[in-house]
Design an enzyme around this catalytic site. Sequence first.
Site, PDB file in Angstrom:
ATOM      1  N   SER A 137     -10.904  -0.281  -2.606  1.00  0.00           N
ATOM      2  CA  SER A 137      -9.745  -0.368  -1.716  1.00  0.00           C
ATOM      3  C   SER A 137     -10.100  -1.041  -0.403  1.00  0.00           C
ATOM      4  O   SER A 137      -9.228  -1.587   0.272  1.00  0.00           O
ATOM      5  CB  SER A 137      -9.206   1.031  -1.408  1.00  0.00           C
ATOM      6  OG  SER A 137      -8.483   1.546  -2.488  1.00  0.00           O
ATOM      7  N   ASP A 147       0.819  -1.207   0.000  1.00  0.00           N
ATOM      8  CA  ASP A 147       0.000   0.000   0.000  1.00  0.00           C
ATOM      9  C   ASP A 147       0.854   1.259   0.000  1.00  0.00           C
ATOM     10  O   ASP A 147       2.046   1.204  -0.341  1.00  0.00           O
ATOM     11  CB  ASP A 147      -0.972  -0.019   1.183  1.00  0.00           C
ATOM     12  CG  ASP A 147      -2.346   0.510   0.808  1.00  0.00           C
ATOM     13  OD1 ASP A 147      -2.479   1.749   0.679  1.00  0.00           O
ATOM     14  OD2 ASP A 147      -3.270  -0.298   0.634  1.00  0.00           O
ATOM     15  N   HIS A 156      -3.773   5.732   3.495  1.00  0.00           N
ATOM     16  CA  HIS A 156      -4.602   4.747   2.800  1.00  0.00           C
ATOM     17  C   HIS A 156      -4.352   3.345   3.340  1.00  0.00           C
ATOM     18  O   HIS A 156      -5.289   2.570   3.608  1.00  0.00           O
ATOM     19  CB  HIS A 156      -4.301   4.811   1.304  1.00  0.00           C
ATOM     20  CG  HIS A 156      -5.158   3.935   0.450  1.00  0.00           C
ATOM     21  ND1 HIS A 156      -4.806   2.650   0.096  1.00  0.00           N
ATOM     22  CD2 HIS A 156      -6.355   4.153  -0.141  1.00  0.00           C
ATOM     23  CE1 HIS A 156      -5.739   2.125  -0.681  1.00  0.00           C
ATOM     24  NE2 HIS A 156      -6.698   3.019  -0.831  1.00  0.00           N
TER      25      HIS A 156
END
Length: 549
Positions: free
Chosen positions: A403, A185, A225
């Site tokens: 995601s 990520d 994220h």
Amino acid sequence: MQRLVLLMLFLFCFGSLHAQQTEPKKYLVYLSDKNNTPYTIQQPAQFLSEKAIARRQRQQISVTTRDLPVNPAYVQTIKGTGVEVWYTSRWFNAVVVRGTAEQLAQVNALSFVKNSRSLNRISSPSATNGTLAVKNSSGTSSEALNTMLAPGDYGLAYHQANMLGATELHDAGFHGEGMTIAVLDAGFPGVNTIPAFAHLYQNNQVIGTFDFVTRTENVYGANAHGTSVLSTMAAYLPGKMIGTAYKANYLLLRTEDAPTEHNIEEVNWLIAAEYADSAGADVINSSLGYTVFDAPSVSYSYEQMDGNTTIVARAADFAAATGILVVTSAGNDGNKTWKYISSPADADSVLTVGAVDSLGVVASFSSRGPTADGRIKPDVVALGANAYVLNSAGNLVKSNGTSFSGPIMAGFATTLWQANLSKTNYEIIQLIHRLGSKASAPDNTLGYGIPNYSRIVTGLPTLGAEEGVALVNPVTGNDLIILLADNWRIQLTELQIIDATGKLILKKMLQPDQERQTIDLQALALQKGVYLCRFISGNQIATIRFVKL
């Protein structure tokens, strides 16, 4: 005056061109062979961990020359040109270097260099040469983690786990123990301080970290994220949030440089996947996708979403070929002009996950299939519209995107595999397909639909006899008769009986050294119907369904 302006313009242009030619950039240099390497496939422990070798052996996957590291003599010769070697790639037989155009010309002139390609517009500054290391730990689960969970323990994240039946897998005793998930990520700020992740450090469940963008071990910065992605799998804070695989071990790997988009990030993904392989990861979760790049990097076309063209799709398939289950998000372009899946979601051998809302309706942003060569994508879907995640401050928030449907599914797939460890990664993908709500009529919006563990009875083929375990089936009275082959009698075997909803009805140890054993079902008061018998002995797991008449 005009002549002076023209001269200054010429000098400016010449200076800019000279700067472009002399400024270091990153390149991927492909090598022609692995001749005279000191590594051999007969001694994989030289370059693979014990867990990586065991994963291959469990799935009957041979170590091949593709697994061999790049010839170190070639690397030393490349360094002699003055370039800086950042990484080497076993699977691509390539080297990532940082240098000037003049230095690259020297590299390309070497006899063992096949070709090279630019990876970014300008290079990032030289970084500390961190060492890729994995803690020598299999992870230990703390008794403080409650394994008997109520719906309220999951907090607002209950529905996204229950939609897949992850809660039932938890009830059956599968939380990810002994499994390793590599999360690729953009960064993990706050993970090392947020209370919901404290158990990962208390129990040594974070077994490795590395930032492939800066070449350092610290991943607790950059873009949040990854923190939110990780929370859907690994969080454990009863009453607030519990993830779908909270007892798994984790590798936290930063591959994405969020402010820019260049091919170097695909190569970071490749190198991180190789690291995950060598460290023994069972699952890779990737909530990343590539189609459009910043100029002058060349963007991909839909025609290139064929599973075999992009760097990252090839990397994902190579990872799958080593026995890793690669779970990737489909993309968030469903309501845009592009609308199709991104890469590596197009790869042949990965589980691609789209997004639905709480009612099971496809999210408008969820990228659609098919792949350019006509394969159904996404494979399956999970909650990705208004999913609950943790932000970098540790607050529970709603967020949208494949995601998040991707890692929710990855955690579920990890625990499902834990419960069926004798299966290969490809067989787990097939099983998840069969557990889908659209298994009989898949399409390019929902794929095989929303998988749910409660469908395990119909999703699993009749197993057992070929694995050394058999039942007298159907069961007409109260005696369940079990036949065990020699490989199941050399150590203790645990029997579990599970009903059609996934509820654990009975768990007991079988008698050692007895080929034929009888289990009295009378006290269980079983109703007529289909049930599962699961047998666990060391690394062996077999699941057989039986009918109670």
